[in-house]
Design a protein around this motif. Structure first.
Motif, PDB file in Angstrom:
ATOM      1  N   GLY A 225      37.159 -10.069  54.867  1.00 42.02           N
ATOM      2  CA  GLY A 225      36.975 -10.876  53.671  1.00 42.02           C
ATOM      3  C   GLY A 225      35.790 -10.413  52.848  1.00 42.02           C
ATOM      4  O   GLY A 225      35.831 -10.393  51.619  1.00 42.02           O
ATOM      5  N   ILE A 226      34.711 -10.032  53.533  1.00 40.35           N
ATOM      6  CA  ILE A 226      33.512  -9.571  52.827  1.00 40.35           C
ATOM      7  C   ILE A 226      33.814  -8.285  52.061  1.00 40.35           C
ATOM      8  O   ILE A 226      33.340  -8.078  50.944  1.00 40.35           O
ATOM      9  N   ALA A 227      34.611  -7.405  52.667  1.00 38.63           N
ATOM     10  CA  ALA A 227      34.962  -6.152  51.987  1.00 38.63           C
ATOM     11  C   ALA A 227      36.097  -6.340  50.996  1.00 38.63           C
ATOM     12  O   ALA A 227      36.276  -5.514  50.104  1.00 38.63           O
ATOM     13  N   GLY A 228      36.859  -7.429  51.129  1.00 34.15           N
ATOM     14  CA  GLY A 228      38.064  -7.595  50.332  1.00 34.15           C
ATOM     15  C   GLY A 228      37.940  -8.526  49.155  1.00 34.15           C
ATOM     16  O   GLY A 228      38.942  -9.109  48.734  1.00 34.15           O
ATOM     17  N   GLY A 229      36.739  -8.719  48.625  1.00 32.18           N
ATOM     18  CA  GLY A 229      36.635  -9.483  47.395  1.00 32.18           C
ATOM     19  C   GLY A 229      35.642 -10.627  47.395  1.00 32.18           C
ATOM     20  O   GLY A 229      35.380 -11.216  46.339  1.00 32.18           O
ATOM     21  N   LEU A 230      35.068 -10.978  48.539  1.00 33.93           N
ATOM     22  CA  LEU A 230      34.124 -12.090  48.572  1.00 33.93           C
ATOM     23  C   LEU A 230      32.902 -11.849  47.681  1.00 33.93           C
ATOM     24  O   LEU A 230      32.508 -12.736  46.923  1.00 33.93           O
ATOM     25  N   PRO A 231      32.260 -10.679  47.724  1.00 35.07           N
ATOM     26  CA  PRO A 231      31.096 -10.469  46.833  1.00 35.07           C
ATOM     27  C   PRO A 231      31.453 -10.617  45.348  1.00 35.07           C
ATOM     28  O   PRO A 231      30.686 -11.200  44.574  1.00 35.07           O
ATOM     29  N   GLU A 232      32.618 -10.094  44.961  1.00 40.59           N
ATOM     30  CA  GLU A 232      33.041 -10.210  43.567  1.00 40.59           C
ATOM     31  C   GLU A 232      33.279 -11.672  43.190  1.00 40.59           C
ATOM     32  O   GLU A 232      32.936 -12.108  42.078  1.00 40.59           O
ATOM     33  N   ALA A 233      33.861 -12.436  44.115  1.00 44.02           N
ATOM     34  CA  ALA A 233      34.122 -13.846  43.841  1.00 44.02           C
ATOM     35  C   ALA A 233      32.823 -14.635  43.719  1.00 44.02           C
ATOM     36  O   ALA A 233      32.697 -15.509  42.856  1.00 44.02           O
ATOM     37  N   VAL A 234      31.852 -14.337  44.575  1.00 48.68           N
ATOM     38  CA  VAL A 234      30.550 -15.016  44.493  1.00 48.68           C
ATOM     39  C   VAL A 234      29.882 -14.719  43.153  1.00 48.68           C
ATOM     40  O   VAL A 234      29.339 -15.612  42.491  1.00 48.68           O
ATOM     41  N   THR A 235      29.939 -13.464  42.728  1.00 43.14           N
ATOM     42  CA  THR A 235      29.334 -13.077  41.448  1.00 43.14           C
ATOM     43  C   THR A 235      29.979 -13.823  40.286  1.00 43.14           C
ATOM     44  O   THR A 235      29.285 -14.371  39.415  1.00 43.14           O
ATOM     45  N   ALA A 236      31.319 -13.851  40.267  1.00 41.17           N
ATOM     46  CA  ALA A 236      32.032 -14.545  39.188  1.00 41.17           C
ATOM     47  C   ALA A 236      31.741 -16.047  39.219  1.00 41.17           C
ATOM     48  O   ALA A 236      31.547 -16.679  38.179  1.00 41.17           O
ATOM     49  N   PHE A 237      31.698 -16.615  40.416  1.00 38.82           N
ATOM     50  CA  PHE A 237      31.439 -18.048  40.566  1.00 38.82           C
ATOM     51  C   PHE A 237      30.056 -18.418  40.045  1.00 38.82           C
ATOM     52  O   PHE A 237      29.896 -19.402  39.312  1.00 38.82           O
ATOM     53  N   GLN A 238      29.040 -17.617  40.394  1.00 43.33           N
ATOM     54  CA  GLN A 238      27.675 -17.972  40.006  1.00 43.33           C
ATOM     55  C   GLN A 238      27.384 -17.674  38.538  1.00 43.33           C
ATOM     56  O   GLN A 238      26.374 -18.134  38.015  1.00 43.33           O
ATOM     57  N   GLN A 239      28.251 -16.928  37.876  1.00 49.72           N
ATOM     58  CA  GLN A 239      28.121 -16.803  36.432  1.00 49.72           C
ATOM     59  C   GLN A 239      28.433 -18.128  35.747  1.00 49.72           C
ATOM     60  O   GLN A 239      27.926 -18.415  34.665  1.00 49.72           O
ATOM     61  N   ARG A 240      29.245 -18.947  36.394  1.00 49.82           N
ATOM     62  CA  ARG A 240      29.591 -20.263  35.849  1.00 49.82           C
ATOM     63  C   ARG A 240      28.802 -21.392  36.501  1.00 49.82           C
ATOM     64  O   ARG A 240      28.680 -22.469  35.939  1.00 49.82           O
ATOM     65  N   HIS A 241      28.301 -21.141  37.708  1.00 56.48           N
ATOM     66  CA  HIS A 241      27.549 -22.151  38.458  1.00 56.48           C
ATOM     67  C   HIS A 241      26.229 -21.535  38.923  1.00 56.48           C
ATOM     68  O   HIS A 241      26.013 -21.325  40.113  1.00 56.48           O
ATOM     69  N   ALA A 242      25.349 -21.278  37.983  1.00 55.58           N
ATOM     70  CA  ALA A 242      24.083 -20.604  38.294  1.00 55.58           C
ATOM     71  C   ALA A 242      23.185 -21.455  39.187  1.00 55.58           C
ATOM     72  O   ALA A 242      22.294 -20.924  39.865  1.00 55.58           O
ATOM     73  N   ASP A 243      23.410 -22.774  39.219  1.00 55.55           N
ATOM     74  CA  ASP A 243      22.555 -23.654  40.003  1.00 55.55           C
ATOM     75  C   ASP A 243      23.090 -23.899  41.410  1.00 55.55           C
ATOM     76  O   ASP A 243      22.517 -24.702  42.161  1.00 55.55           O
ATOM     77  N   VAL A 244      24.173 -23.235  41.797  1.00 60.00           N
ATOM     78  CA  VAL A 244      24.753 -23.421  43.133  1.00 60.00           C
ATOM     79  C   VAL A 244      24.449 -22.205  43.992  1.00 60.00           C
ATOM     80  O   VAL A 244      24.794 -21.072  43.631  1.00 60.00           O
ATOM     81  N   ALA A 245      23.802 -22.421  45.124  1.00 61.85           N
ATOM     82  CA  ALA A 245      23.533 -21.338  46.075  1.00 61.85           C
ATOM     83  C   ALA A 245      24.741 -21.163  46.988  1.00 61.85           C
ATOM     84  O   ALA A 245      25.419 -22.135  47.345  1.00 61.85           O
ATOM     85  N   VAL A 246      25.015 -19.932  47.386  1.00 51.66           N
ATOM     86  CA  VAL A 246      26.123 -19.630  48.294  1.00 51.66           C
ATOM     87  C   VAL A 246      25.556 -18.945  49.531  1.00 51.66           C
ATOM     88  O   VAL A 246      24.958 -17.875  49.440  1.00 51.66           O
ATOM     89  N   SER A 247      25.727 -19.586  50.675  1.00 50.89           N
ATOM     90  CA  SER A 247      25.305 -19.002  51.949  1.00 50.89           C
ATOM     91  C   SER A 247      26.532 -18.408  52.631  1.00 50.89           C
ATOM     92  O   SER A 247      27.515 -19.111  52.873  1.00 50.89           O
TER      93      SER A 247
END
Length: 341
Positions: free
Chosen positions: A113-135
């Motif tokens: 999952g980490i190699a298959g798109g998770l980093p890209e999804a986190v980046t896109a998500f935090q562009q819209r939710h800059a105040d949400v941390a992702v662990s």
């Protein structure tokens, strides 16, 4: 041994304002400048510092043209930075909760999952939710799934199997993954113009995941099909970092999910071995608990779905244009979709 009550008693006289002012004094360097920044007289500033040292029970600064922190002062500075940082973060999180948002998401993922798109999804998500941390937590899929019950995890990415079909769980298939055979810079085949085939590396030293893991089960089945069940790995590890180190330093052949192999190959760290048939790994799926859903979580899952769809279209275009003719090297996205909420 210092009793807990004794260790805390001195701090009962410390206020947040004390900690804020002490950091201002350290940054200003003089009582005069600190007093000006805090809109106090120098006399009041000196009185405040004396009171703080009385509470601490020890000198905190050495007075001179510029104040210098004593060893105790450095300890108080460390406390001030930690406490004020925690207060600020907690305030932001409480504000988010009051506004109906989740201030933090905990996402568990296997390496695929980490190699298959998770980093890209986190980046896109935090562009819209800059105040949400992702662990992000990596580990065995079964261990991560247990966190969905305890709320230790908000979502988990792994290989779809019966465990994801529990009544309280929902899931969505992101893509279908395969198993890849890879070499690293330590391999004698690394500099070959053409990637070596399975027969070329069959009698090399192999690094495989431990027995019982899905990747190993699928690889063992493939070896039986190829009449190579006699192959015994020289090393076994569930750690991708360890496998990468072995492939970089020694003449080894490794086994991992194709999504990870593609990612590592894009960095110039792995080369995939050409094989004639796919070694199926399984559908990579995001799983979440229906009873612990938030709008923030669903926005994050939407980012995962969007990236998976874009990757699917990209792979279809590459295949149509003939960029990837190796039947074992193309990750194919899932065409089916599992149940949502």
């Amino acid at each position: 041994m210092i009793e807990r009550s004794e260790g805390l008693s001195w701090a009962r006289g410390i206020k947040v304002r004390h900690l804020e002012s002490f950091l201002v004094l350290d940054e200003a360097g003089t009582l005069t400048e600190a007093a000006a920044r805090l809109h106090m007289t120098q006399s009041a500033m000196s009185h405040w510092l004396a009171e703080l040292e009385r509470v601490a029970g020890t000198p905190l600064v050495v007075r001179g043209r510029k104040v210098q922190l004593t060893p105790a002062g450095h300890l108080l500075k460390r406390l001030a930075i930690t406490v004020l940082g925690d207060i600020a973060r907690t305030g932001l999180e409480m504000h988010a909760v009051a506004a109906g948002r989740v201030p933090r998401l905990n996402v568990g993922s296997v390496w695929a999952g980490i190699a298959g798109g998770l980093p890209e999804a986190v980046t896109a998500f935090q562009q819209r939710h800059a105040d949400v941390a992702v662990s992000i937590h990596d580990g065995l899929f079964d261990d991560l799934l247990k966190g969905l019950d305890t709320r230790a995890m908000d979502a988990v990415i792994g290989v779809l199997d019966a465990r994801a079909h529990q009544p309280q769980l929902a899931h969505h298939v992101l893509f279908d993954d395969q198993v890849s055979i890879v070499i690293g810079h330590g391999s004698k085949h690394w500099d070959n113009d053409q990637p070596p085939g399975f027969a070329d590396v069959l009698r090399e030293k192999w690094v495989m995941p431990p027995r019982g893991t899905l990747t190993r089960i699928q690889m063992d089945a493939y070896l039986i099909e190829q009449q190579a069940s006699w192959l015994v790995p020289k090393a076994e590890t569930a750690s991708l970092a360890m496998m990468q180190a072995l492939l970089q330093k020694g003449d080894y052949v490794g086994v991992c999910a194709q999504s990870m192999a593609d990612y590592m190959a894009s960095l110039g760290l792995f080369r995939k071995i050409a094989i004639e048939t796919n070694i199926r790994f399984g559908p990579i799926t995001v799983v979440w608990n229906r009873e612990h859903v938030s709008a923030t979580l669903m926005d994050f899952i939407a980012c995962l779905k969007a990236h998976a769809l874009r990757a699917q279209v990209h792979e279809r275009v590459r295949t149509a244009l003939g960029f990837d003719n190796n039947p074992g090297s193309t990750r194919r996205s899932a065409t089916g979709e599992a149940d949502d909420l």
